[in-house]
Write a protein that holds these residues in place. Sequence first.
Motif, mmCIF file in Angstrom:
data_model
loop_
_atom_site.group_PDB
_atom_site.id
_atom_site.type_symbol
_atom_site.label_atom_id
_atom_site.label_comp_id
_atom_site.label_asym_id
_atom_site.label_seq_id
_atom_site.Cartn_x
_atom_site.Cartn_y
_atom_site.Cartn_z
ATOM 1 N N ILE A 129 -48.525 55.611 -97.952
ATOM 2 C CA ILE A 129 -47.907 56.609 -97.072
ATOM 3 C C ILE A 129 -47.792 56.100 -95.639
ATOM 4 O O ILE A 129 -46.955 56.581 -94.867
ATOM 5 C CB ILE A 129 -48.709 57.923 -97.122
ATOM 6 C CG1 ILE A 129 -48.639 58.505 -98.535
ATOM 7 C CG2 ILE A 129 -48.213 58.945 -96.124
ATOM 8 C CD1 ILE A 129 -49.452 59.760 -98.708
ATOM 9 N N SER A 133 -45.389 57.338 -92.350
ATOM 10 C CA SER A 133 -45.996 57.988 -91.187
ATOM 11 C C SER A 133 -45.686 57.243 -89.900
ATOM 12 O O SER A 133 -45.351 57.843 -88.874
ATOM 13 C CB SER A 133 -47.514 58.091 -91.393
ATOM 14 O OG SER A 133 -47.829 58.813 -92.566
ATOM 15 N N LEU A 137 -43.528 58.570 -86.582
ATOM 16 C CA LEU A 137 -44.106 58.597 -85.235
ATOM 17 C C LEU A 137 -43.271 57.768 -84.259
ATOM 18 O O LEU A 137 -43.058 58.157 -83.105
ATOM 19 C CB LEU A 137 -45.544 58.084 -85.284
ATOM 20 C CG LEU A 137 -46.545 58.974 -86.032
ATOM 21 C CD1 LEU A 137 -47.906 58.293 -86.108
ATOM 22 C CD2 LEU A 137 -46.677 60.331 -85.355
ATOM 23 N N MET A 161 -56.705 56.535 -91.486
ATOM 24 C CA MET A 161 -55.953 57.133 -92.588
ATOM 25 C C MET A 161 -56.579 56.782 -93.936
ATOM 26 O O MET A 161 -56.728 57.638 -94.828
ATOM 27 C CB MET A 161 -54.508 56.653 -92.537
ATOM 28 C CG MET A 161 -53.689 57.246 -91.412
ATOM 29 S SD MET A 161 -53.176 58.942 -91.725
ATOM 30 C CE MET A 161 -51.995 58.694 -93.047
ATOM 31 N N THR A 208 -50.864 63.928 -92.362
ATOM 32 C CA THR A 208 -49.700 63.062 -92.582
ATOM 33 C C THR A 208 -48.588 63.493 -91.627
ATOM 34 O O THR A 208 -47.894 64.477 -91.878
ATOM 35 C CB THR A 208 -49.203 63.169 -94.032
ATOM 36 O OG1 THR A 208 -48.967 64.543 -94.347
ATOM 37 C CG2 THR A 208 -50.252 62.628 -94.987
ATOM 38 N N PRO A 209 -48.404 62.798 -90.522
ATOM 39 C CA PRO A 209 -47.440 63.224 -89.496
ATOM 40 C C PRO A 209 -46.002 62.907 -89.879
ATOM 41 O O PRO A 209 -45.311 62.142 -89.212
ATOM 42 C CB PRO A 209 -47.884 62.429 -88.264
ATOM 43 C CG PRO A 209 -48.475 61.188 -88.817
ATOM 44 C CD PRO A 209 -49.101 61.560 -90.135
ATOM 45 N N THR A 210 -45.532 63.474 -90.957
ATOM 46 C CA THR A 210 -44.147 63.270 -91.366
ATOM 47 C C THR A 210 -43.408 64.596 -91.294
ATOM 48 O O THR A 210 -43.979 65.651 -91.551
ATOM 49 C CB THR A 210 -44.072 62.707 -92.797
ATOM 50 O OG1 THR A 210 -44.745 63.608 -93.680
ATOM 51 C CG2 THR A 210 -44.742 61.351 -92.879
ATOM 52 N N GLY A 215 -44.987 63.317 -97.606
ATOM 53 C CA GLY A 215 -46.346 62.890 -97.309
ATOM 54 C C GLY A 215 -47.369 63.977 -97.589
ATOM 55 O O GLY A 215 -48.450 63.700 -98.117
#
Length: 302
Positions: A129, A133, A137, A161, A208-210, A215
């Motif tokens: 992932i 990610s 970002l 992570m 999960t910064p999606t 994610g």
Amino acid sequence: MPLVEHLRELRNRMAKALLAITAVTIVALVYSEELMQFLSDPVPKCPPGVTSDGGNCAQVVFSTLMAPFSTTIQLSLTAGLVIASPVWLYQLWAFVAPGLHKSEKKYTYAFVGAAVPLFSAGAYLAYLILPISVKVLISLTPAGSANLLSLGDVLDFTLRMVLVFGLAFELPLVLVMLNLTGVLTGRRMAGWWRGVIMGVFVFGAVITPTTDPVGMIALAGPITVLYFGAVGFSLLNDRRRKRNNPDAELDDDEASELDLTPETVGAIEPVSAGRALPEQATGPGETGGSTAHRVNGYDDIT
């Protein structure tokens, strides 16, 4: 075993563990460049001669003079702790195992045997992932700005992570162990399913910064499946425990069920009534004791 022997054994176990960590750390120092390249691969690097503009790519740099040295040492020590974990975990187990019962050893073997594959699966999923990610970002960078990423920050983000995903995959195993020790029942875990699913998906969305749900589902989906697997195992284990011991699920201060079915009463046996007091042992005119006096039909023993 006396205290001095315990301390001597602890010293020897710690020395072996530190020796293994040191040896792996030295090997990691030799291959530190390859490790950095492997952990920084999720970052879309700009080709040679291309300057980062907006969120299309990024340049991995060292921001301070001591950054290359400190990053190399940190990465090598981390690799030493992770790769040498079977050795120092075995030393820890060998020191603690003599004080455990047979059933406790069996549970510990099962826990370790399941924890390693689950953590590895979570770590591998995190590494899959990571490219998504990182791209999300970086895509937030406005046009006209360059992405100069510190390699130390990239490695910290990658390791964080991997650690979070690996530990998240251990949640069902912890629930199973709590059920095996009698702390938590399968029925109670089954009653928490709404809150657990909600919490897992919120956790997946935060970690999960999606912007897309890929994610989040990639993390929350396997954990949800593992959770229901733990619930199913716990329900079966509770049924087995109740079959072997009907009072197994009762608390220490909870009364067991009583059989209140009435039973038939047999024939009444005649019982001769004896006199209550020694003075009543002989009646009027009987020898061998004082003569009892009767007043108004009652024995007067006073």
